[in-house]
Design an enzyme around this catalytic site. Structure first.
Site, PDB file in Angstrom:
ATOM      1  N   HIS A 125       3.759   4.814  -9.679  1.00 22.13           N
ATOM      2  CA  HIS A 125       2.475   5.421  -9.340  1.00 22.13           C
ATOM      3  C   HIS A 125       1.525   5.171 -10.494  1.00 22.13           C
ATOM      4  O   HIS A 125       1.629   5.806 -11.549  1.00 22.13           O
ATOM      5  CB  HIS A 125       2.650   6.922  -9.076  1.00 22.13           C
ATOM      6  CG  HIS A 125       1.546   7.507  -8.267  1.00 22.13           C
ATOM      7  ND1 HIS A 125       1.339   8.857  -8.153  1.00 22.13           N
ATOM      8  CD2 HIS A 125       0.591   6.920  -7.507  1.00 22.13           C
ATOM      9  CE1 HIS A 125       0.308   9.079  -7.356  1.00 22.13           C
ATOM     10  NE2 HIS A 125      -0.163   7.914  -6.957  1.00 22.13           N
TER      11      HIS A 125
ATOM     12  N   HIS B 149       5.118   8.137   2.481  1.00 19.88           N
ATOM     13  CA  HIS B 149       4.070   7.953   1.478  1.00 19.88           C
ATOM     14  C   HIS B 149       4.718   7.839   0.100  1.00 19.88           C
ATOM     15  O   HIS B 149       5.632   8.596  -0.216  1.00 19.88           O
ATOM     16  CB  HIS B 149       3.122   9.155   1.517  1.00 19.88           C
ATOM     17  CG  HIS B 149       2.091   9.154   0.426  1.00 19.88           C
ATOM     18  ND1 HIS B 149       2.114  10.057  -0.621  1.00 19.88           N
ATOM     19  CD2 HIS B 149       1.006   8.370   0.213  1.00 19.88           C
ATOM     20  CE1 HIS B 149       1.081   9.824  -1.424  1.00 19.88           C
ATOM     21  NE2 HIS B 149       0.403   8.813  -0.949  1.00 19.88           N
ATOM     22  N   ASN B 150       4.255   6.872  -0.711  1.00 18.71           N
ATOM     23  CA  ASN B 150       4.817   6.677  -2.056  1.00 18.71           C
ATOM     24  C   ASN B 150       6.342   6.801  -2.024  1.00 18.71           C
ATOM     25  O   ASN B 150       6.944   7.624  -2.735  1.00 18.71           O
ATOM     26  CB  ASN B 150       4.220   7.696  -3.035  1.00 18.71           C
ATOM     27  CG  ASN B 150       2.775   7.373  -3.391  1.00 18.71           C
ATOM     28  OD1 ASN B 150       2.251   6.311  -3.036  1.00 18.71           O
ATOM     29  ND2 ASN B 150       2.116   8.283  -4.080  1.00 18.71           N
TER      30      ASN B 150
ATOM     31  N   GLU C 184       5.988   2.628   1.692  1.00 21.30           N
ATOM     32  CA  GLU C 184       4.874   2.295   0.803  1.00 21.30           C
ATOM     33  C   GLU C 184       5.417   1.800  -0.540  1.00 21.30           C
ATOM     34  O   GLU C 184       6.355   2.379  -1.093  1.00 21.30           O
ATOM     35  CB  GLU C 184       3.967   3.507   0.582  1.00 21.30           C
ATOM     36  CG  GLU C 184       2.713   3.147  -0.197  1.00 21.30           C
ATOM     37  CD  GLU C 184       1.716   4.282  -0.271  1.00 21.30           C
ATOM     38  OE1 GLU C 184       0.528   3.995  -0.515  1.00 21.30           O
ATOM     39  OE2 GLU C 184       2.109   5.452  -0.109  1.00 21.30           O
TER      40      GLU C 184
ATOM     41  N   ASP D  33       3.855   0.633  -4.274  1.00 22.82           N
ATOM     42  CA  ASP D  33       2.740   0.441  -5.203  1.00 22.82           C
ATOM     43  C   ASP D  33       3.136  -0.620  -6.220  1.00 22.82           C
ATOM     44  O   ASP D  33       4.069  -0.414  -7.007  1.00 22.82           O
ATOM     45  CB  ASP D  33       2.419   1.746  -5.928  1.00 22.82           C
ATOM     46  CG  ASP D  33       1.620   2.702  -5.051  1.00 22.82           C
ATOM     47  OD1 ASP D  33       1.614   2.492  -3.827  1.00 22.82           O
ATOM     48  OD2 ASP D  33       1.030   3.654  -5.583  1.00 22.82           O
TER      49      ASP D  33
ATOM     50  N   GLU E 220       0.529  -1.351  -1.822  1.00 25.47           N
ATOM     51  CA  GLU E 220      -0.648  -0.974  -2.605  1.00 25.47           C
ATOM     52  C   GLU E 220      -0.671  -1.971  -3.761  1.00 25.47           C
ATOM     53  O   GLU E 220      -0.001  -1.792  -4.773  1.00 25.47           O
ATOM     54  CB  GLU E 220      -0.521   0.462  -3.103  1.00 25.47           C
ATOM     55  CG  GLU E 220      -0.792   1.520  -2.048  1.00 25.47           C
ATOM     56  CD  GLU E 220      -2.255   1.538  -1.613  1.00 25.47           C
ATOM     57  OE1 GLU E 220      -3.135   1.264  -2.468  1.00 25.47           O
ATOM     58  OE2 GLU E 220      -2.512   1.803  -0.429  1.00 25.47           O
TER      59      GLU E 220
END
Length: 661
Positions: free
Chosen positions: A239, A194-195, A224, A226, A273
């Site tokens: 983020h 995640h992230n 992931e 973003d 994302e």
């Protein structure tokens, strides 16, 4: 020169030969190895450490210093050859190993070839043991030439064998890819992060390429990213709406390209994302195609036009997970065409979690796969009227160039199990937050399992985990969720379970789910004990070996071990040893623990070593987590790892394991 005839030798001759070897050959071997180091007199602690390494003895530097100090009788910082011999025996001649050796040696001096075969079959459960294998072990681990030529094993050789990788708890066959890799992607647990770009907290910490590199080195297969608009038409990764630092998307992709298949050959999924404008989405697409080249999966595979391909079919491929416009057929027909400037709108429900899943009482609540066509029609009407019309939607602009790079991993908003069952396509994946997923797993567990049998489902940490903490992934593996995404930068129990689970199947990042989580006819429920005979696991925790120390001031820690089982709720338990006072070097427990495991396919066993503290609480020293089905039987060594997942060799536990299925 020193050998005894192997053919038709009498028992007395073997005993004599063994004694002779013990008193002369063993003595001669040891002194020949060390005497040159003492020609100049005594040696200091640094030379002691190097001499131990020369003798193939692994030893922690802190422990060596303490043992050196204990044996330096004159307290001058230098020891004699006899004092070194005492140090060597303290480290190598462990009493628990001597007891095992003596039980199989006919004269307590030498193991004959047939003695070793007997030990391997009876204690190590080596079913396919043969004299050839026994001879290979002797040739590999016996350090004394004269003994090795006679196809025998001295205690020195036996001790080295017992400390070797061959006697680790983890099964050798699990170190390679041994599972069937030709099932569709949704049939596998997939190591997911995640992230991934964050290496600290979620609000003000740095973004770093190392997040991707370290995750890939650990076998992570879903990363992931973003993506946001950046300066000079170069998208950035960070983020959003936080103070975390920014990385160029291009730099991230270059790093992924370099490390993607270093640990595993199997496909990597890039979970985008995407918050970029259409023009910068086109830049994303350009970078993906230019940097990954042929590795990027940009079209359907010939054999998989309407079903998910397997990890085997996707070896060395990069898959993009993102919103997608249109069908796979339309994407295929556009292959090679100019897509620049072509943008389409994507409409989806807003980001609020679907409360209808819990509040609405519709005809869909009791729907099952066995209902008839009329019931299915009724459900579709109910969903249309109560879900679609009630919720607000948002419109997103998607660049066709990026959309067409999404093939088998199309990101689709999760609405309800009923909606997915009726409308979701094979190539559509869902991402569900941990809080909602936990509610669903409690209220509709079997519907959740039906969903994960068909569709790849990703679970991610809730937004309030600003400190990058993690949830326990086991609860979502229990219901078949393929991508349970964790913050890889945060050490602790969740990442211990993650690292332990994905040791299996050659650390490839893909683990075939158990049959009951793949079979549509299965009625598996993790909250209900299965029929049949459970597995009884027994672990005798014998001793600790040079346990890790967080402080160099003393090796007199008060040590204890916790053994935990993680799995379905009925299997979760833990037991603890007594505390051994002031001994981190060679504590001996000799305690036996028994566990009843109902679903061994999902069970993980975790060993935790602690230093008991009365004021500050217990201090974590090391841990090891292993899938139950990857555990060897017999006398085994359990390696220990730090909070950050780093090896603490030679620190380990010595156990005897057996189980009945």
């Amino acid at each position: 020169m020193f050998g005894c005839s192997r053919s038709k030798a009498s028992e007395m001759k073997m005993i004599f030969c063994g004694n002779f070897l013990n008193f002369f050959v063993l003595h001669t071997w040891f002194w020949s190895k060390i005497q040159d180091e003492f020609r100049g007199g005594k040696i200091n602690v640094e030379k002691t450490q190097k001499l131990l390494e020369k003798l193939d003895v692994q030893c922690n530097t802190i422990h060596v210093k303490h043992i050196f100090k204990d044996n330096d009788r004159l307290k001058q910082g230098r020891i004699t050859i006899e004092e070194f011999r005492a140090i060597y025996r303290t480290i190598v001649h462990r009493q628990e190993i001597i007891e095992i050796f003596n039980a199989y040696s006919e004269n307590r001096k030498i193991l004959l070839e047939n003695n070793l075969v007997q030990f391997l079959t009876q204690e190590q459960y080596a079913v396919e043991m043969s004299r050839t294998i026994a001879i290979e072990i002797i040739q590999k681990y016996e350090p004394i030439d004269e003994v090795r030529r006679e196809r025998q094993m001295s205690f020195e050789g036996f001790a080295r064998y017992m400390d070797s990788p061959e006697c680790l708890l983890f099964k050798h066959e699990c170190k390679r890819v041994y599972q069937d890799m030709t099932h569709p992607l949704n049939d596998y647990f997939i190591s997911s992060s995640h992230n991934t770009y964050l290496i600290s907290d979620q609000l003000v910490g740095p973004s770093d390429i190392w997040g991707y590199v370290s995750a890939l080195v650990k076998g992570c297969r879903c990363l992931e990213i973003d993506c946001w608009d950046g300066a000079q038409n170069e998208p950035v990764v960070y983020h959003g709406y936080t103070l975390t630092s920014k990385l160029l998307f291009k730099t991230v992709i270059q790093a992924i390209n370099k490390y993607a298949f270093m640990t595993s050959d199997y496909p990597v999924v890039l979970s985008l994302e995407n918050h970029c404008s259409p023009s910068q989405q086109e830049v994303l697409a350009d970078h993906l195609q230019t940097i990954f080249g042929e590795s990027l999966l940009a079209d359907i595979l010939d054999d998989y036009p309407d079903k998910l391909p397997s990890p085997e079919a996707l070896k060395f491929k990069i898959l993009v997970k993102n919103k997608k416009i249109g069908t796979l057929k339309e994407t295929h027909e556009r292959k090679g065409s100019d897509k620049r400037g072509k943008v389409e709108e994507w409409e989806e429900p807003d980001d609020e979690e679907e409360e209808d899943e819990f509040k609405d009482s519709t005809a869909s609540d009791n729907f099952s796969l066995k209902d008839n066509q009329d019931k299915e029609t009724e459900v579709k009407k109910a969903i249309s009227s109560k879900l679609f019309k009630k919720k607000k939607t948002r419109k997103l602009k998607i660049a066709l160039a990026l959309s067409d790079l999404v093939i088998y991993t199309k990101a689709e908003k999760f609405r309800s199990f009923q909606h997915s069952r009726l409308y979701q396509q094979f190539n559509e994946n869902n991402s569900i937050g941990e809080s909602r997923a936990r509610k669903l797993s409690k209220l509709k567990v079997q519907e959740f399992i039906l969903h994960t049998r068909k569709f790849i489902t990703r679970i991610y940490p809730k937004a309030t985990r600003a400190d990058s903490s993690n949830f326990n992934p086991q609860e979502f593996w229990n219901i078949g969720c393929q991508m349970v995404a964790l913050n890889f930068q945060t050490a602790g129990l969740p990442m211990d379970l993650q690292n332990g689970k994905f040791l299996d199947n050659g650390a490839s990042g893909y683990i075939l789910k158990p049959q009951f989580l793949r079979d549509a006819q299965s009625n598996f429920n993790p909250n209900i004990i299965r029929d049949g005979n459970p597995t009884t696991l027994t672990i005798r925790l014998i001793s600790g070996i040079q346990l890790p120390l967080n402080s160099a001031s003393s090796n007199k820690a008060d040590t204890s071990v916790i053994i935990e089982v993680f799995g379905v709720p009925n299997d979760q338990t833990k037991q603890q040893t007594r505390v051994i006072k002031k001994n981190a070097f060679s504590p001996r427990w000799n305690e036996t623990f028994t566990f009843i495991i109902h679903v061994p396919e999902l069970a993980l066993i975790r060993f935790v070593v602690e230093n008991q503290g009365l004021i500050t609480g217990n201090e974590f020293l090391g841990q090891y987590t292993i899938p139950f089905l990857c555990m060897n039987k017999g006398y085994r060594r359990v390696p220990l790892f730090s909070r950050l997942g780093e090896s603490l060799e030679p620190a380990s536990l010595f156990v005897y394991v057996w189980y009945i299925q």
